[in-house]
Design a protein around this motif. Structure first.
Motif, PDB file in Angstrom:
ATOM      1  N   TYR A  13       0.789  -1.223   0.000  1.00 54.80           N
ATOM      2  CA  TYR A  13       0.000   0.000   0.000  1.00 54.80           C
ATOM      3  C   TYR A  13       0.828   1.284   0.000  1.00 54.80           C
ATOM      4  N   ASP A  14       2.148   1.160   0.149  1.00 52.08           N
ATOM      5  CA  ASP A  14       2.946   2.380   0.235  1.00 52.08           C
ATOM      6  C   ASP A  14       4.243   2.219  -0.547  1.00 52.08           C
ATOM      7  N   PRO A  15       4.723   3.335  -1.095  1.00 52.47           N
ATOM      8  CA  PRO A  15       5.958   3.307  -1.895  1.00 52.47           C
ATOM      9  C   PRO A  15       7.180   3.531  -1.015  1.00 52.47           C
ATOM     10  N   SER A  16       7.428   2.641  -0.048  1.00 51.83           N
ATOM     11  CA  SER A  16       8.429   2.891   0.991  1.00 51.83           C
ATOM     12  C   SER A  16       9.855   2.962   0.468  1.00 51.83           C
ATOM     13  N   LEU A  17      10.119   2.400  -0.698  1.00 49.37           N
ATOM     14  CA  LEU A  17      11.479   2.422  -1.226  1.00 49.37           C
ATOM     15  C   LEU A  17      11.731   3.593  -2.166  1.00 49.37           C
ATOM     16  N   LEU A  18      10.730   4.451  -2.341  1.00 49.74           N
ATOM     17  CA  LEU A  18      10.896   5.624  -3.199  1.00 49.74           C
ATOM     18  C   LEU A  18      11.281   6.838  -2.353  1.00 49.74           C
ATOM     19  N   SER A  19      11.989   7.782  -2.958  1.00 52.48           N
ATOM     20  CA  SER A  19      12.340   9.033  -2.286  1.00 52.48           C
ATOM     21  C   SER A  19      11.634  10.200  -2.967  1.00 52.48           C
ATOM     22  N   ASN A  20      11.611  11.329  -2.281  1.00 46.70           N
ATOM     23  CA  ASN A  20      10.974  12.550  -2.810  1.00 46.70           C
ATOM     24  C   ASN A  20       9.553  12.272  -3.286  1.00 46.70           C
ATOM     25  N   VAL A  21       8.806  11.575  -2.458  1.00 45.80           N
ATOM     26  CA  VAL A  21       7.450  11.168  -2.836  1.00 45.80           C
ATOM     27  C   VAL A  21       6.483  12.339  -2.730  1.00 45.80           C
ATOM     28  N   ARG A  22       5.673  12.483  -3.755  1.00 46.68           N
ATOM     29  CA  ARG A  22       4.622  13.505  -3.746  1.00 46.68           C
ATOM     30  C   ARG A  22       3.296  12.870  -4.163  1.00 46.68           C
ATOM     31  N   GLU A  23       2.222  13.419  -3.666  1.00 47.05           N
ATOM     32  CA  GLU A  23       0.891  12.950  -4.052  1.00 47.05           C
ATOM     33  C   GLU A  23       0.418  13.705  -5.286  1.00 47.05           C
ATOM     34  N   GLN A  24      -0.339  13.011  -6.124  1.00 48.01           N
ATOM     35  CA  GLN A  24      -0.891  13.648  -7.317  1.00 48.01           C
ATOM     36  C   GLN A  24      -2.273  13.094  -7.605  1.00 48.01           C
ATOM     37  N   ALA A  25      -3.160  13.971  -8.006  1.00 44.21           N
ATOM     38  CA  ALA A  25      -4.508  13.567  -8.407  1.00 44.21           C
ATOM     39  C   ALA A  25      -4.629  13.756  -9.913  1.00 44.21           C
ATOM     40  N   VAL A  26      -5.177  12.762 -10.581  1.00 42.41           N
ATOM     41  CA  VAL A  26      -5.326  12.810 -12.038  1.00 42.41           C
ATOM     42  C   VAL A  26      -6.805  12.686 -12.375  1.00 42.41           C
ATOM     43  N   GLU A  27      -7.320  13.652 -13.114  1.00 44.73           N
ATOM     44  CA  GLU A  27      -8.705  13.601 -13.579  1.00 44.73           C
ATOM     45  C   GLU A  27      -8.767  12.762 -14.850  1.00 44.73           C
ATOM     46  N   THR A  28      -9.708  11.833 -14.899  1.00 48.69           N
ATOM     47  CA  THR A  28      -9.892  10.991 -16.081  1.00 48.69           C
ATOM     48  C   THR A  28     -11.360  10.998 -16.481  1.00 48.69           C
ATOM     49  N   PRO A  29     -11.687  10.520 -17.674  1.00 47.43           N
ATOM     50  CA  PRO A  29     -13.100  10.408 -18.066  1.00 47.43           C
ATOM     51  C   PRO A  29     -13.892   9.446 -17.178  1.00 47.43           C
ATOM     52  N   TYR A  30     -13.187   8.698 -16.325  1.00 46.76           N
ATOM     53  CA  TYR A  30     -13.832   7.689 -15.497  1.00 46.76           C
ATOM     54  C   TYR A  30     -13.807   8.040 -14.013  1.00 46.76           C
ATOM     55  N   GLY A  31     -13.263   9.216 -13.688  1.00 47.67           N
ATOM     56  CA  GLY A  31     -13.184   9.641 -12.310  1.00 47.67           C
ATOM     57  C   GLY A  31     -11.765  10.051 -11.930  1.00 47.67           C
ATOM     58  N   LYS A  32     -11.637  10.602 -10.721  1.00 49.59           N
ATOM     59  CA  LYS A  32     -10.342  11.078 -10.239  1.00 49.59           C
ATOM     60  C   LYS A  32      -9.566   9.924  -9.613  1.00 49.59           C
ATOM     61  N   VAL A  33      -8.252   9.919  -9.858  1.00 51.22           N
ATOM     62  CA  VAL A  33      -7.364   8.910  -9.293  1.00 51.22           C
ATOM     63  C   VAL A  33      -6.278   9.609  -8.481  1.00 51.22           C
ATOM     64  N   LYS A  34      -6.109   9.173  -7.245  1.00 48.01           N
ATOM     65  CA  LYS A  34      -5.046   9.683  -6.401  1.00 48.01           C
ATOM     66  C   LYS A  34      -3.916   8.655  -6.360  1.00 48.01           C
ATOM     67  N   LEU A  35      -2.718   9.108  -6.639  1.00 47.02           N
ATOM     68  CA  LEU A  35      -1.549   8.229  -6.616  1.00 47.02           C
ATOM     69  C   LEU A  35      -0.347   9.002  -6.107  1.00 47.02           C
ATOM     70  N   LYS A  36       0.788   8.311  -6.042  1.00 53.53           N
ATOM     71  CA  LYS A  36       2.005   8.945  -5.569  1.00 53.53           C
ATOM     72  C   LYS A  36       3.099   8.776  -6.612  1.00 53.53           C
ATOM     73  N   ILE A  37       3.971   9.762  -6.672  1.00 53.29           N
ATOM     74  CA  ILE A  37       5.107   9.728  -7.597  1.00 53.29           C
ATOM     75  C   ILE A  37       6.367   9.994  -6.797  1.00 53.29           C
ATOM     76  N   GLY A  38       7.366   9.134  -6.980  1.00 55.25           N
ATOM     77  CA  GLY A  38       8.631   9.299  -6.282  1.00 55.25           C
ATOM     78  C   GLY A  38       9.789   8.937  -7.188  1.00 55.25           C
ATOM     79  N   GLU A  39      10.966   8.820  -6.600  1.00 56.98           N
ATOM     80  CA  GLU A  39      12.170   8.536  -7.369  1.00 56.98           C
ATOM     81  C   GLU A  39      12.877   7.301  -6.816  1.00 56.98           C
ATOM     82  N   TYR A  40      13.481   6.551  -7.723  1.00 53.56           N
ATOM     83  CA  TYR A  40      14.294   5.403  -7.324  1.00 53.56           C
ATOM     84  C   TYR A  40      15.487   5.323  -8.261  1.00 53.56           C
ATOM     85  N   GLU A  41      16.665   5.559  -7.715  1.00 56.39           N
ATOM     86  CA  GLU A  41      17.913   5.527  -8.484  1.00 56.39           C
ATOM     87  C   GLU A  41      17.810   6.351  -9.769  1.00 56.39           C
ATOM     88  N   GLY A  42      17.291   7.560  -9.614  1.00 58.69           N
ATOM     89  CA  GLY A  42      17.213   8.498 -10.727  1.00 58.69           C
ATOM     90  C   GLY A  42      16.030   8.307 -11.656  1.00 58.69           C
TER      91      GLY A  42
END
Length: 267
Positions: A13-42
């Motif tokens: 349920y969590d991106p524990s091995l990623l760094s600089n994690v940020r939350e992002q919401a994406v609007e789609t024709p099917y509804g909003k999706v909340k996800l996280k974006i981070g970094e791993y080895e560049g």
């Protein structure tokens, strides 16, 4: 812009091995999706918990269309997914990893395509019949196997997944029938997720982790608690496997996934 996404199944349920994690919401024709974006080895990685962060969404209620479209909108080309499964194959023991190569769909109430012709809500007003002979990307499967071998994990290089509707577990008779049909493991989430990824020409592969033997094979009552307890024990290994696979993923796609719509629309 993330090139790679990870979809976490039960227990992831969590991106524990990623760094600089940020939350992002994406609007789609099917509804909003909340996800996280981070970094791993560049490498920028998108992380999406399939069932929500607290396992609040059952398999038959997951908004698979919104999830896949959100990743597509972000520019994702490659998806690594996880699945907790029951085993019908005595060689695939609890705790084993299975790099899935085939898929059978026994769901009943789900919507299976983006391409509904004039009823499509996303602007692509055509019907498409994509080739699904090989449901999982060969390049991603190879990357997962390379990582599993490097890490010394016990894994199976192939496995056929039977997708059931859920959220209940299966009956003894259902498992007996699935075994006759050639299934190795059983779960509730690969369909239509894998299909929708292919329709958007995104590469998709899934590593399953066996949490228990299926109904009629296990002598014990099947419980979700049992699934979560094993995932807690093996969760860190699973995350290491996913992250380890990233360096083996080619920058340039040479697999058929990127051309899934060619010849599929009749145009």
């Amino acid at each position: 812009m993330p090139r790679i996404a990870i979809i976490g199944g039960s227990g992831v349920y969590d991106p524990s091995l990623l760094s600089n994690v940020r939350e992002q919401a994406v609007e789609t024709p099917y509804g909003k999706v909340k996800l996280k974006i981070g970094e791993y080895e560049g490498e920028e990685i998108a992380f999406l918990p399939r069932h929500g962060e607290k396992h609040s969404v059952p398999p038959h209620k997951i908004n698979y269309h919104a999830n896949m479209w959100a990743l597509y909108e972000l520019g994702v080309e490659r998806i690594l997914a996880t699945s907790a499964v029951g085993s019908l194959n005595l060689d695939m023991k609890p705790g084993d990893f299975v790099i899935l190569d085939q898929l059978m769909d026994f769901t009943k109430t789900r919507h299976y395509t983006f391409y509904d012709g004039e009823d499509s809500p996303h602007g692509r007003k055509f019907v498409a019949h994509v080739d699904f002979t090989e449901p999982y990307c060969p390049e991603l499967r190879k990357a997962l196997m390379s990582a599993a071998k490097e890490l010394g994990f016990n894994y199976h290089p192939t496995g056929t997944y039977a997708c059931m509707e859920g959220p209940r577990f299966e009956t003894r008779a259902e498992i007996r029938a699935l075994k006759v049909l050639g299934a190795d493991v059983v779960g509730m989430t690969q369909c239509p997720e894998a299909v929708l990824a292919r329709e958007l020409e995104m590469c998709y592969a899934s590593v399953a982790i066996v949490t228990n033997y299926a109904a009629g094979i296990s002598r014990e009552k099947l419980t979700h608690t049992e699934v979560m307890e094993l995932m807690e024990k093996k969760g860190n290994e699973l995350k290491l496997l996913l992250m380890g696979a990233i360096k083996y993923i080619p920058k340039e796609r040479r697999c058929p996934c990127k051309d899934a719509l060619k010849g599929a629309t009749g145009e």
